[in-house]
Design a protein around this motif. Structure first.
Motif, mmCIF file in Angstrom:
data_model
loop_
_atom_site.group_PDB
_atom_site.id
_atom_site.type_symbol
_atom_site.label_atom_id
_atom_site.label_comp_id
_atom_site.label_asym_id
_atom_site.label_seq_id
_atom_site.Cartn_x
_atom_site.Cartn_y
_atom_site.Cartn_z
ATOM 1 N N SER A 108 0.862 -1.184 0.000
ATOM 2 C CA SER A 108 0.000 0.000 0.000
ATOM 3 C C SER A 108 0.896 1.230 0.000
ATOM 4 O O SER A 108 1.840 1.315 0.792
ATOM 5 C CB SER A 108 -0.896 0.004 1.240
ATOM 6 O OG SER A 108 -1.594 1.228 1.321
ATOM 7 N N TYR A 109 0.577 2.174 -0.893
ATOM 8 C CA TYR A 109 1.427 3.364 -1.005
ATOM 9 C C TYR A 109 0.946 4.501 -0.112
ATOM 10 O O TYR A 109 1.511 5.585 -0.120
ATOM 11 C CB TYR A 109 1.474 3.817 -2.460
ATOM 12 C CG TYR A 109 2.169 2.799 -3.343
ATOM 13 C CD1 TYR A 109 3.552 2.733 -3.376
ATOM 14 C CD2 TYR A 109 1.434 1.897 -4.095
ATOM 15 C CE1 TYR A 109 4.196 1.798 -4.162
ATOM 16 C CE2 TYR A 109 2.065 0.946 -4.889
ATOM 17 C CZ TYR A 109 3.449 0.900 -4.907
ATOM 18 O OH TYR A 109 4.078 -0.037 -5.690
ATOM 19 N N LYS A 126 0.715 6.677 -6.094
ATOM 20 C CA LYS A 126 0.315 5.791 -7.191
ATOM 21 C C LYS A 126 -1.096 6.087 -7.709
ATOM 22 O O LYS A 126 -1.752 5.210 -8.245
ATOM 23 C CB LYS A 126 0.412 4.320 -6.769
ATOM 24 C CG LYS A 126 1.814 3.854 -6.473
ATOM 25 C CD LYS A 126 2.721 4.003 -7.696
ATOM 26 C CE LYS A 126 4.144 3.571 -7.400
ATOM 27 N NZ LYS A 126 5.035 3.690 -8.571
ATOM 28 N N LEU A 127 -1.520 7.344 -7.593
ATOM 29 C CA LEU A 127 -2.745 7.744 -8.280
ATOM 30 C C LEU A 127 -2.386 8.073 -9.721
ATOM 31 O O LEU A 127 -1.361 8.725 -9.985
ATOM 32 C CB LEU A 127 -3.403 8.953 -7.608
ATOM 33 C CG LEU A 127 -4.430 8.640 -6.505
ATOM 34 C CD1 LEU A 127 -3.755 7.982 -5.297
ATOM 35 C CD2 LEU A 127 -5.175 9.920 -6.098
ATOM 36 N N ILE A 166 -3.390 -0.177 8.074
ATOM 37 C CA ILE A 166 -2.077 -0.392 7.461
ATOM 38 C C ILE A 166 -1.306 0.917 7.393
ATOM 39 O O ILE A 166 -1.896 2.013 7.422
ATOM 40 C CB ILE A 166 -2.214 -0.990 6.052
ATOM 41 C CG1 ILE A 166 -3.076 -0.086 5.171
ATOM 42 C CG2 ILE A 166 -2.773 -2.404 6.112
ATOM 43 C CD1 ILE A 166 -3.143 -0.518 3.731
ATOM 44 N N LYS A 167 0.020 0.774 7.279
ATOM 45 C CA LYS A 167 0.879 1.946 7.139
ATOM 46 C C LYS A 167 1.343 2.079 5.698
ATOM 47 O O LYS A 167 1.267 1.125 4.914
ATOM 48 C CB LYS A 167 2.089 1.816 8.063
ATOM 49 C CG LYS A 167 1.735 1.802 9.540
ATOM 50 C CD LYS A 167 2.988 1.648 10.390
ATOM 51 C CE LYS A 167 2.633 1.623 11.862
ATOM 52 N NZ LYS A 167 3.837 1.473 12.728
ATOM 53 N N GLN A 168 1.858 3.221 5.375
ATOM 54 C CA GLN A 168 2.401 3.447 4.033
ATOM 55 C C GLN A 168 3.579 2.502 3.787
ATOM 56 O O GLN A 168 4.479 2.390 4.602
ATOM 57 C CB GLN A 168 2.840 4.893 3.878
ATOM 58 C CG GLN A 168 3.359 5.236 2.489
ATOM 59 C CD GLN A 168 3.772 6.689 2.370
ATOM 60 O OE1 GLN A 168 3.718 7.445 3.340
ATOM 61 N NE2 GLN A 168 4.170 7.104 1.184
ATOM 62 N N GLY A 169 3.529 1.777 2.662
ATOM 63 C CA GLY A 169 4.582 0.844 2.310
ATOM 64 C C GLY A 169 4.413 -0.545 2.893
ATOM 65 O O GLY A 169 5.238 -1.421 2.638
ATOM 66 N N GLN A 170 3.327 -0.765 3.679
ATOM 67 C CA GLN A 170 3.128 -2.070 4.293
ATOM 68 C C GLN A 170 2.704 -3.094 3.245
ATOM 69 O O GLN A 170 1.825 -2.838 2.426
ATOM 70 C CB GLN A 170 2.058 -1.981 5.385
ATOM 71 C CG GLN A 170 1.821 -3.297 6.114
ATOM 72 C CD GLN A 170 0.847 -3.146 7.257
ATOM 73 O OE1 GLN A 170 0.707 -2.063 7.822
ATOM 74 N NE2 GLN A 170 0.180 -4.235 7.640
ATOM 75 N N PRO A 171 3.297 -4.321 3.242
ATOM 76 C CA PRO A 171 2.921 -5.371 2.274
ATOM 77 C C PRO A 171 1.480 -5.846 2.506
ATOM 78 O O PRO A 171 1.061 -6.033 3.654
ATOM 79 C CB PRO A 171 3.917 -6.492 2.542
ATOM 80 C CG PRO A 171 5.050 -5.846 3.270
ATOM 81 C CD PRO A 171 4.448 -4.742 4.063
ATOM 82 N N LEU A 172 0.766 -6.037 1.425
ATOM 83 C CA LEU A 172 -0.598 -6.553 1.483
ATOM 84 C C LEU A 172 -0.656 -8.020 1.054
ATOM 85 O O LEU A 172 -1.284 -8.844 1.701
ATOM 86 C CB LEU A 172 -1.519 -5.730 0.584
ATOM 87 C CG LEU A 172 -1.553 -4.215 0.828
ATOM 88 C CD1 LEU A 172 -2.455 -3.548 -0.191
ATOM 89 C CD2 LEU A 172 -2.033 -3.920 2.243
#
Length: 590
Positions: free
Chosen positions: A127-128, A191-192, A231-237
């Motif tokens: 997640s960005y 990433k928009l 979730i935080k910015q950059g956290q893997p989904l």
């Protein structure tokens, strides 16, 4: 007076004639006996010390026993040659093979391995921006996703505020173009897309939830979040792997490394598709050796567009070996070779018509399947021992010939005379030796009692394989207990009685040492000595079942060690899981 003279003359003539007649006969008889001795050339030896050879009967200079006639078959042999009886050949199941130059019948090497994901095609979907997952569109691990597919919808307060900044800066883009551009770039970093940003700007409406789209196509191999998670910015989904290609990883022993090269073609098979073969190429050979397993990883890349290979699946690869320039090699079966740590030896059948053998030192090349290349030591057409090599070597030692551990020949050394003693060769004993390939005759009851000891030994060996210190101690205690129950009174033969007394002392000493230490390295070292003596016992007395003598050349700093097994499959008690299958069967005791 004349009458007495006549009688005296007749007596003299009679004595003269008698001397002439009987001395000639005696001379002929003496010459005949001498010729008979010359023809037989009978030598005398000691049953306990067969290296003793004398031209006349007498006492053994070592033990004092009466010498017995040596086998006449030994006459006419070269100094390093020896002969086995037909009974010994049959008992030890000794077999020979004629070796020759030529291409391998099976010019492939088989390796076993596993399918793994292609790490070059793996991706982590992140997640960005931070927020809460309002909806997760991936339901399960193993689900297929395509690039651009909606994976999740996230509510992000930060993104909500950034949209408002965009709407505000859009009205000021003429007067503050730098601010307007900075706001748009921030949204792009999240990433928009351009179309999403333009839509927000044109509609002047702020979106509460934003979609997350897949950046790659593939199979979901792991879900790292659940719906409703923050979730935080950059956290893997998610972890996504493209399984259109997969890796097949194989362990390659160090003595096989030079047989392979990058780009080499291979054929892969799997039990899942028994009648199919799959082509691949060697893509990578690990430059770093695993010091625990003494292997390197060999990697083959396989096409998997039809999704036939599953990660974790067992596969076998048949690799065409790299041919030598002359495309011909001299090969021998691995069962023919004995190692001392410094030398490799085989036993050559010197006479094709008779069981006459001699030791031959060889220099080996690469191992190809269950065969070795021979670089020096044998010629095309030589006949060598390929089964029962162990017993043939023991016979050579006992007869004072050149052997695996006695490279100069002559008197067989004992454990007290040098480092080439019993600990290196389980078919050697102390000064009281017998021909180990000739089974001693004992009562069935004695063999049954010895079998119980042998089974305790097998349990001890299995505990060493699994490094189970508790069971090692239990089995060692059981072995000692059952060893004390073996009744020596069942041995009526003095020779058998003497040998058992020597062996039981050594076996007891080794097992006691195992029971008194908890260090696995020390236990395995004592187990090496225990094995050497128990192999002697099984050879001499038998246990009424088939026993396998197995050998690993890498034990004890490449000096090698033997052990007994109830099955042909090699399970190494000296290395355990580190090198479980290191070794091979050296002899089958029927």
């Amino acid at each position: 007076m004349k009458k007495y003279i006549i009688y005296f003359g007749i007596l003299v003539v009679g004595l003269l004639l008698g001397w002439l007649i009987f001395s000639g006969s005696s001379k002929k008889e003496t010459e005949h006996k001498h010729e008979a001795v010359t023809e037989t050339n009978q030598m005398w030896t000691c049953s306990m010390h067969p290296q003793i050879m004398q031209p006349e009967p007498g006492d053994c200079p070592i033990c004092g026993m009466d010498l017995i006639p040596a086998e006449s078959s030994a006459v006419g042999l070269l100094s390093d040659q020896f002969k086995l009886t037909q009974n010994a050949m049959a008992l030890a199941n000794i077999q020979t093979t004629v070796v020759g130059k030529g291409n391998f019948d099976d010019n492939t090497i088989k390796l076993s391995g596993k399918i793994a994901e292609n790490e070059e095609a793996k991706a982590v979907q992140v997640s960005y921006f931070s927020g809460r997952i309002e909806r997760l569109n991936v339901s399960f691990t193993g689900e297929e996703v395509r690039k651009g597919q909606l994976l999740a919808t996230i509510y992000s307060p930060d993104l909500y505020a950034a949209q408002q900044e965009l709407i505000t800066s859009a009205s000021l883009k003429e007067s503050q173009p730098a601010l307007y551009k900075a706001v748009r770039n921030k949204l792009k970093l999240w990433k928009l897309s351009e179309s999403q940003i333009n839509q927000i700007e044109e509609t002047q409406k702020v979106k509460e939830n934003f979609p997350v789209y897949a950046t790659v196509s593939g199979t979901v191999t792991e879900k790292l979040v659940e719906q409703g998670d923050y979730i935080k910015q950059g956290q893997p989904l998610l972890k996504i792997a493209n399984l259109n290609t997969v890796w097949a990883n194989f362990d390659l022993y160090e003595n096989q490394i030079d047989l392979f090269k990058k780009g080499q073609e291979v054929l892969v098979t799997t039990n899942a598709y028994a009648n199919k073969t799959f082509k691949g190429k060697v893509d990578f050979i690990d430059p770093v050796l695993n010091t625990k397993t003494r292997t390197v990883t060999l990697r083959v890349v396989l096409n998997n567009r039809d999704n036939g290979f599953k990660p974790g699946m067992f596969v076998t690869v048949n690799i065409e070996r790299v041919a030598r320039s002359n495309n011909e090699v001299l090969t021998i079966p691995a069962s023919a070779v004995l190692w001392t740590g410094e030398r490799s030896v085989v036993y050559l059948k010197a006479n094709p018509e008779q069981p006459i053998f001699e030791m031959r030192v060889v220099k080996l090349g690469n191992q190809i399947g269950n065969k070795y290349e021979v670089l020096i030591g044998l010629n095309n057409g030589d006949e060598i021992v390929t089964n029962g090599t162990f017993t043939v070597d023991a016979t050579a030692q006992l007869q004072g010939k050149k052997s695996m551990m006695n490279k100069e020949g002559g008197k067989v050394m004992t454990g007290h005379e040098g480092h080439l003693g019993m600990e290196n060769n389980p078919l050697k004993e102390n000064n009281n030796q017998t021909r180990v390939n000739e089974r001693l005759k004992v009562l069935d009851k004695f063999q049954e009692q010895l079998k119980v000891v042998y089974h305790d030994y097998i349990n001890l060996k299995d505990a060493l394989v699994t490094e189970d210190s508790k069971n090692i101690s239990i089995n060692a205690t059981s072995l000692l207990n059952n060893l004390s129950k073996v009744d020596m009174k069942l041995l009526s033969d003095n020779n058998a009685h003497t040998h058992w007394m020597l062996l039981v002392k050594e076996i007891k000493s080794s097992v006691t040492s195992i029971s008194k230490t908890s260090d696995i390295k020390g236990q395995r070292d004592h187990f090496k000595h225990l094995s050497s003596h128990l192999i002697n016992a099984v050879q001499l007395f038998g246990v009424k079942e088939k026993v396998y003598v197995e050998f690993c050349p890498m034990v004890d700093n490449n000096k090698g060690a033997y052990w007994l097994s109830k099955e042909e499959k090699v399970i190494n008690p000296y290395f355990g899981s580190a090198m479980l299958t290191c070794g091979e069967v050296k002899q089958v005791i029927e």
